[in-house]
Design a protein around this motif. Sequence first.
Motif, PDB file in Angstrom:
ATOM      1  N   THR A   1     150.902  72.126  33.736  1.00 17.99           N
ATOM      2  CA  THR A   1     149.686  71.486  34.252  1.00 17.99           C
ATOM      3  C   THR A   1     148.496  72.422  34.149  1.00 17.99           C
ATOM      4  N   SER A   2     147.315  71.810  34.061  1.00 14.56           N
ATOM      5  CA  SER A   2     146.077  72.591  34.036  1.00 14.56           C
ATOM      6  C   SER A   2     145.761  73.133  35.425  1.00 14.56           C
ATOM      7  N   ILE A   3     146.027  72.322  36.426  1.00 15.31           N
ATOM      8  CA  ILE A   3     145.818  72.705  37.821  1.00 15.31           C
ATOM      9  C   ILE A   3     146.832  71.926  38.651  1.00 15.31           C
ATOM     10  N   TYR A   4     147.318  72.545  39.730  1.00 13.98           N
ATOM     11  CA  TYR A   4     148.342  71.896  40.548  1.00 13.98           C
ATOM     12  C   TYR A   4     147.960  72.013  42.020  1.00 13.98           C
TER      13      TYR A   4
ATOM     14  N   ALA B   1     159.226  77.842  40.722  1.00 11.45           N
ATOM     15  CA  ALA B   1     159.180  76.833  39.663  1.00 11.45           C
ATOM     16  C   ALA B   1     157.764  76.659  39.127  1.00 11.45           C
ATOM     17  N   LEU B   2     156.775  76.617  40.031  1.00  8.97           N
ATOM     18  CA  LEU B   2     155.395  76.403  39.610  1.00  8.97           C
ATOM     19  C   LEU B   2     154.816  77.607  38.869  1.00  8.97           C
ATOM     20  N   SER B   3     155.353  78.788  39.121  1.00 10.44           N
ATOM     21  CA  SER B   3     154.826  79.987  38.465  1.00 10.44           C
ATOM     22  C   SER B   3     154.958  79.897  36.953  1.00 10.44           C
ATOM     23  N   GLN B   4     155.871  79.064  36.474  1.00 11.03           N
ATOM     24  CA  GLN B   4     156.101  78.932  35.042  1.00 11.03           C
ATOM     25  C   GLN B   4     155.368  77.746  34.435  1.00 11.03           C
ATOM     26  N   THR B   5     154.728  76.926  35.264  1.00 12.28           N
ATOM     27  CA  THR B   5     154.157  75.684  34.734  1.00 12.28           C
ATOM     28  C   THR B   5     152.653  75.553  34.896  1.00 12.28           C
ATOM     29  N   SER B   6     152.013  76.409  35.692  1.00  6.64           N
ATOM     30  CA  SER B   6     150.566  76.279  35.888  1.00  6.64           C
ATOM     31  C   SER B   6     149.923  77.633  36.169  1.00  6.64           C
ATOM     32  N   ASN B   7     148.749  77.835  35.609  1.00  8.51           N
ATOM     33  CA  ASN B   7     147.993  79.059  35.856  1.00  8.51           C
ATOM     34  C   ASN B   7     147.064  78.934  37.059  1.00  8.51           C
ATOM     35  N   CYS B   8     146.945  77.731  37.589  1.00  4.90           N
ATOM     36  CA  CYS B   8     146.060  77.512  38.736  1.00  4.90           C
ATOM     37  C   CYS B   8     146.761  76.610  39.727  1.00  4.90           C
ATOM     38  N   LYS B   9     147.278  77.211  40.774  1.00  5.21           N
ATOM     39  CA  LYS B   9     147.993  76.474  41.814  1.00  5.21           C
ATOM     40  C   LYS B   9     147.187  76.593  43.110  1.00  5.21           C
TER      41      LYS B   9
END
Length: 516
Positions: free
Chosen positions: A199-202, A219-227
């Motif tokens: 994702t672009s942003i989460y 999990a999110l650390s691998q899928t988005s640069n902006c959480k």
Amino acid sequence: MSISADFDWKNPDYAPIYRERMKRLARLREKPELLAGVKEYYADGRVVEFINDWGMTFDPRAIELGREATMPFLLFPKQEDFLRWLLARWQGREDGLTEKSRDMGLSWLCVGFSVWMWLFKPGAVVGFGSRKEEYVDDLADPKSLFWKIRAFVSLLPPEFVPAGYNEKKHAPFMSIKNPENGSVIVGEAGDNIGRGNRTSIYFKDESAFYERPSKIDAALSQTSNCKIDVSTPNGEGNPFAMKRKSGRIPVFTFHWKDDPRKDKDWYEKQCATLDPVVVAQEIDISYAASVANAWVPDGFVQDAMSRGPADIEEPGPLRMGVDVARFGDDKTVLTLRGHRTVYPQIVREKLDTMAVAAVVKDFVLTHNDGNNVKHKIEQIAVDVIGVGAGVVDRLMEFPELASIQIVGVNTAIRQDDGRNYNLRAKLWREMKDWMDPRNGPVSMPNDRELQTDLTSLHYEYRQSLLLMESKDDAKKRGIKSPDRADSLALTFAEPVQARSMYAHAARKSVGGWRRK
């Protein structure tokens, strides 16, 4: 469209807003060649302007005030600041955290930002996650995030709705696709958060309340640069609180005093009608005070930490509690306590039992042999569950410690006192009573880690007996092991006995091991 500085937020008049919007829309329809330039204008980071110009929101509570439930989405200054802060996080490819009071419009702000990206950033993927599926998407429930997103899109002027967009086709459950530019908004819930595509942003909705937050973060650390974590507080020890206080992540605070719709009368009404814990958690953004079932009140801890050792007349003697690290990120903690004083704790990690025993011995001997020592350490209490038994055995082998009372404490031993389920509960009960300001002043080091450990642990009653939350259960909800608090609790395991009573006595079993 800029909002007038004298706009009445408590009694809004939307008629001028509608007139201005209709005027601008009429001009666009008269000169449709202007639309491409207008869209370019909004696409250039102007999310605030887009929402103020065309956004709509929904609040059924407006009906009781004689207004329409659907109304223009006008941003007050703090809301504008948040959207610009959010834009900076996304453009900078960095995470962020927002702590908030209740009812500040944060869900709608995140919705507005996501729709802006969906419209003006081709190929963007915006993610939303919450602890329950119905909070993310429920086609019939306005409280769900995706209901708000669909409503926001449906209420836009047709000129801004993507060509070919059909809600039934392009906005099914947990997904809203822009058929014109390929952008999409996706939703996830519970342990499924972070398992989808990149994702672009989460947006992590109410992330302080996730059941397994560390797993989700991984999990999110691998899928988005902006959480973006968005939540009211839920205690001190969870990952949301630790991120907030780490100093390593940008934080945006949304306090109720920043809302021009709220004033002192509103706040006093909340205090009069809501439980104090709810007020602390959802209105005052209090971390320590917001845990409803925390055993040790934060007020007790703050009172004790407001005093230094010099403020207490200490009759002695001193006792030491040793909570031995069992695995992973747990730490070995040594706590020194007098009659009414706790001294700065000693924390070590990644030591085997022999090394822990050596650290304890060296500290005790250095203290007791020091110059001008008013009170000596006369007791060492060690948790023997896990690897702690080895530490006790080694301490008893040191001839230098022959005059020290060494107590092996098995905190799992059941109690028959009619109040406590096991020895750990009894120790935590006695520790709480000792800290209660009504029982006399106490001095403790002003240590944020110790404060967090003391106020984060939950409790329950089993068979009408007090049972403290286990370390394993605390970790499941993202709370780190309360090693510092458990180390202090161990100092309540046994009274310090007179030296003549235990100098050469044999070791025996009483709730574990002890040498008198």
